[in-house]
Scaffold this active site. Structure first.
Site, mmCIF file in Angstrom:
data_model
loop_
_atom_site.group_PDB
_atom_site.id
_atom_site.type_symbol
_atom_site.label_atom_id
_atom_site.label_comp_id
_atom_site.label_asym_id
_atom_site.label_seq_id
_atom_site.Cartn_x
_atom_site.Cartn_y
_atom_site.Cartn_z
ATOM 1 N N HIS A 1 -2.439 6.917 4.112
ATOM 2 C CA HIS A 1 -1.342 5.959 4.364
ATOM 3 C C HIS A 1 0.011 6.396 3.809
ATOM 4 C CE1 HIS A 1 -0.663 1.475 5.465
ATOM 5 N NE2 HIS A 1 -0.127 2.342 6.295
ATOM 6 N N CYS B 1 0.764 -1.234 0.000
ATOM 7 C CA CYS B 1 0.000 0.000 0.000
ATOM 8 C C CYS B 1 0.808 1.304 0.000
ATOM 9 C CB CYS B 1 -0.916 -0.057 1.214
ATOM 10 S SG CYS B 1 -1.861 1.404 1.426
#
Ligand code: NAG
Ligand code: NAG
Ligand code: NAG
Ligand code: NAG
Length: 480
Positions: A124, A68
């Site tokens: 993130h 990610c």
């Protein structure tokens, strides 16, 4: 008189140029697998995505990082993670790390071109200091979360809230599924958008990352899927698809749709442990196998000249910043790793990319480090390719335990070579047959390695403790 005419012409000309700038909707589907969309797997229910993909361009060789944060850093900055210190794992909630602040990132570039920029979903990319967070890095507004793996209804991770409306902790949606909240927020943005400006929406949805959670109405659309986990997962994909349908409907209602360019990409391959599926590709999330790095993606809408086809040119996550800036009529930065692929994709011309680094991550523990390079048809893997190997069909009609089927090969000295054009499922290691090719790719990889910065992967910082900030994960505890 003359000057009035000139001014009027100039105004009309500028107006024309401005009118051409498309709205851009960039959707990131978290952990969506290669075989988790209806246009590849008839057991999935994704009518909106299928239509967009089929009416647009299916990107068949679209590569990302195996995880990610690294992929998202590449989308935003056009820099390979091995050069920004983000090549190892993901950014932990307690780590004083963010996407290096010295890069101007995608929303900042689009702002320069006059775009209104909004983000709804998962960041993130670090939040320890306010300067790391979306509204300080080019987004006019942000609604979403900073970390990963949180509960879809309570919006918490490690027991603390991670949900934010711009800078404020958002406690009002306890119990509401995130795809519903996000869709409502995106529709609000669309409905209040000032149409004199082009619109950029960055929509990194929570679906379909773990935990496997979805309202029952979506799960119930898959009675034929016997396996409970895969059934819920299929529902999560369907909820994402419905959200995308609602977003396109809102754009249509405001007459923004016809001038909107869509990009959807997964951030990494499907997480096999969590019922994602990459069949027939090998491996999954966390690994450098194609199943972890060659992911579902398509473009659709405004500006595409050739549509209704599958584009087989090589694209990498770092290419999106220059490509979208070009689609927006701007001149992309050239001091990064990304290549402007706009003309190639929209006209169906050969890709301008011939090679890329899958990852370069040699950490202290050799079995954690991953290294791989692609040049032309060949792919070289050095050492451990990462967790999640093997070829797995969707678990739709069995209660099998997939865990026992996942093989780990922890040999750090292993060298493997594949021709991923002739052998896209990586079944034939050619390293002993083609030592010259191995040597050539290894040499190139070691050249790239000279540009590698050490992974920025510090220990947890106790200052991050959300108890200090009203029980929500909150920026302000580091200075980068
Ligand atoms: C930005 O920061 C990264 C990580 O600290 C560094 O490796 C890189 O050289 C810097 N880039 C520029 C353009 O200053
Ligand atoms: C979220 O909060 C609930 C209630 O306090 C707790 O039971 C649950 O474990 C938390 N989940 C996460 C992922 O933090
Ligand atoms: C999409 O819109 C419909 C109709 O308003 C609504 O019932 C549904 O919950 C929405 N879906 C999502 C994912 O928000
Ligand atoms: C389930 O997966 C198998 C492959 O494992 C496939 O042949 C089949 O069509 C799928 N669908 C159902 C409903 O079983």
């Amino acid at each position: 008189m003359m000057s009035t005419i000139v001014a009027a012409l100039l105004f009309a000309f500028i107006g024309g140029v401005l009118a051409q700038r498309p709205n851009i909707v960039f959707i990131v589907a978290d952990d969506l697998g290669w075989n988790d969309v209806g246009f590849r797997n008839r057991d999935m229910l994704t009518p909106n995505m299928d239509k967009m993909a089929r009416d647009g361009v299916i990107l068949d060789r679209n590569y990302v990082q195996p995880l990610c944060s690294p992929s998202r850093s590449a989308f935003m900055s056009a820099v390979f993670p091995f050069k920004s210190g983000l090549q190892h794992q993901v950014i932990g909630a307690k780590q004083s790390v963010c996407l290096p602040l010295n890069y101007t990132i995608l929303p900042q570039e689009l702002k320069k071109l006059g775009y209104a920029t909004h983000m709804v979903g998962k960041w993130h990319l670090g939040f320890c200091e306010w300067g790391c967070t979306p509204t300080y890095r080019g987004f006019d507004t942000f609604f979403g979360y900073y970390n990963a793996l949180e509960d879809y209804y309570l919006h918490n991770i490690s027991g603390f809230l991670d949900f934010r409306n711009n800078k404020e902790a958002e406690w009002d949606y306890q119990g509401t599924y995130s795809a519903w909240v996000f869709t409502e927020k995106i529709v609000d943005v669309i409905n209040t958008h000032d149409k004199s400006q082009p619109l950029f929406l960055y929509l990194p949805f929570q679906n379909v990352h773990a935990p496997t959670e979805v309202p029952k109405i979506y799960e119930d659309r898959f009675p034929h899927v016997v396996n409970k986990g895969r059934r819920v997962f299929s529902g999560m994909v369907n909820a994402l698809d419905e959200a995308i349908g609602n977003v396109t409907d809102a754009l249509k209602e405001r007459r923004l749709y016809d001038n909107t360019l869509f990009l959807l990409t997964a951030d990494n391959g499907g997480q096999i442990f969590n019922y994602g599926n990459n069949w027939p590709l090998r491996g999954g999330k966390h690994s450098l196998w194609e199943g972890g790095t060659r992911v579902t993606a398509f473009m659709s809408g405004a500006g595409l000249q050739k549509t209704g086809y599958t584009y087989d040119g090589m694209i990498h996550a770092v290419d999106w910043l220059p490509t979208l800036v070009s689609a927006a009529g701007g001149t992309p930065v050239t001091d990064r790793d990304g290549i402007n692929q706009w003309d190639s994709i929209r006209n169906g011309l050969p890709s301008k990319r011939t090679e890329f680094i899958y990852n370069l991550d040699y950490l202290v523990i050799p079995t954690e480090g991953q290294a791989g390079i692609r040049m032309g048809n060949y792919k070289l893997l050095l050492g451990y390719p990462g967790q999640q190997d093997g070829w797995h069909r969707p678990m739709n009609n069995t209660e099998d335990d997939i865990y026992e089927k996942i093989i780990y090969d922890l040999d750090p000295d292993k060298v493997q070579l594949f021709d991923v054009i002739a052998d896209p499922t990586e079944r034939h290691d050619l390293s002993s047959q083609l030592p010259d090719v191995v040597a050539k790719l290894k040499f190139r990889l070691l050249e790239y390695r000279k540009q590698m910065v050490p992974p920025n992967y510090p220990d947890a910082d106790p200052q991050s403790n959300p108890r200090k900030y009203g029980n929500a994960w909150t920026p302000g505890w580091c200075k980068l």
